[in-house]
Write a protein that holds these residues in place. Structure first.
Motif, PDB file in Angstrom:
ATOM      1  N   LYS A 180       0.794  -1.110   0.061  1.00 37.87           N
ATOM      2  CA  LYS A 180      -0.051   0.059   0.056  1.00 37.87           C
ATOM      3  C   LYS A 180       0.857   1.323  -0.072  1.00 37.87           C
TER       4      LYS A 180
ATOM      5  N   SER B 227       3.840   5.424   3.959  1.00 36.23           N
ATOM      6  CA  SER B 227       2.827   6.029   4.835  1.00 36.23           C
ATOM      7  C   SER B 227       3.352   6.718   6.015  1.00 36.23           C
TER       8      SER B 227
ATOM      9  N   LYS C 234       1.957   4.800   9.835  1.00 35.48           N
ATOM     10  CA  LYS C 234       2.164   3.337   9.647  1.00 35.48           C
ATOM     11  C   LYS C 234       1.601   2.913  10.960  1.00 35.48           C
ATOM     12  N   SER C 235       0.810   1.758  10.818  1.00 32.54           N
ATOM     13  CA  SER C 235       0.262   0.765  12.010  1.00 32.54           C
ATOM     14  C   SER C 235       0.819  -0.508  11.717  1.00 32.54           C
ATOM     15  N   GLU C 236       0.676  -1.462  12.488  1.00 28.63           N
ATOM     16  CA  GLU C 236       0.729  -2.985  12.556  1.00 28.63           C
ATOM     17  C   GLU C 236      -0.079  -3.493  11.516  1.00 28.63           C
TER      18      GLU C 236
ATOM     19  N   ASP D 124      -0.580  -2.843   8.093  1.00 23.20           N
ATOM     20  CA  ASP D 124      -1.333  -2.001   7.458  1.00 23.20           C
ATOM     21  C   ASP D 124      -0.764  -2.001   5.777  1.00 23.20           C
TER      22      ASP D 124
ATOM     23  N   CYS E 134       2.071  -0.933   4.472  1.00 29.25           N
ATOM     24  CA  CYS E 134       2.669   0.247   4.089  1.00 29.25           C
ATOM     25  C   CYS E 134       4.152   0.427   4.845  1.00 29.25           C
TER      26      CYS E 134
END
Length: 163
Positions: free
Chosen positions: A25, A28, A31-33, A35, A37
């Motif tokens: 994706k 970013s 960023k998150s777990e 995702d 990205c």
């Protein structure tokens, strides 16, 4: 020396332009777990890990660690080991470092979310191997030949700028 990831498919270091792939994706700032990205920003470079049973130790100034069968990288937000290498424990979610495929025969840890760790902000962001340049889960991936060129050029003072 700065490593730059200027777009989704080119890693630049010194005079070298290396083909790469990143998270499915894209890049970013949030960023998150899980995702898919790759995190936006400037990060230090960590240790280089290698599978001594499959490949030779690379020529590098980075600290090198042999990957053992019981090594994992914690991606479990409930664990105190979150975003750290650790000895695998069954009840803790993790990324297995001793893989059956080739992707982690060599990898370098990107020091993302590692000083004051924020659980859920993302973990296990590496520069690892690829053959077909398919999108990753958030890492940066290079072919083996280019990875070994990168490893020769790096030392622990290097940073990677992802934008």
């Amino acid at each position: 020396m700065l490593i730059e990831l200027k777009n989704k498919d080119t890693l630049i270091i010194d005079d070298f332009k290396l083909k790469c792939c990143i998270g499915k994706k894209g890049i970013s700032k949030k960023k998150s777990e899980g995702d898919l990205c790759t995190p936006f920003g400037k990060y230090k470079i960590g240790n280089l890990y290698w599978r001594a049973d499959k490949v030779e130790k690379p020529i590098t100034k980075l600290k090198c660690k042999k990957i053992k069968n019981n090594m994992g990288w914690c991606n479990d937000v409930r664990s105190s080991f979150y975003n750290r290498e650790f000895k695998i424990r069954n009840k803790i979610k993790h990324e297995k470092l001793y893989r059956k495929d080739y992707k982690y025969d060599y990898f370098i840890n990107i020091k993302y979310n590692d000083k004051k760790i924020v659980k859920g902000k993302g973990s296990a962001i590496f520069i690892h191997l690829t053959k077909k340049y398919n999108p990753t889960a958030g890492c940066v991936a290079l072919n083996k030949k280019d990875f070994l060129i990168l490893a020769k050029l790096l030392d622990k003072k290097n940073t990677i700028n992802i934008y």
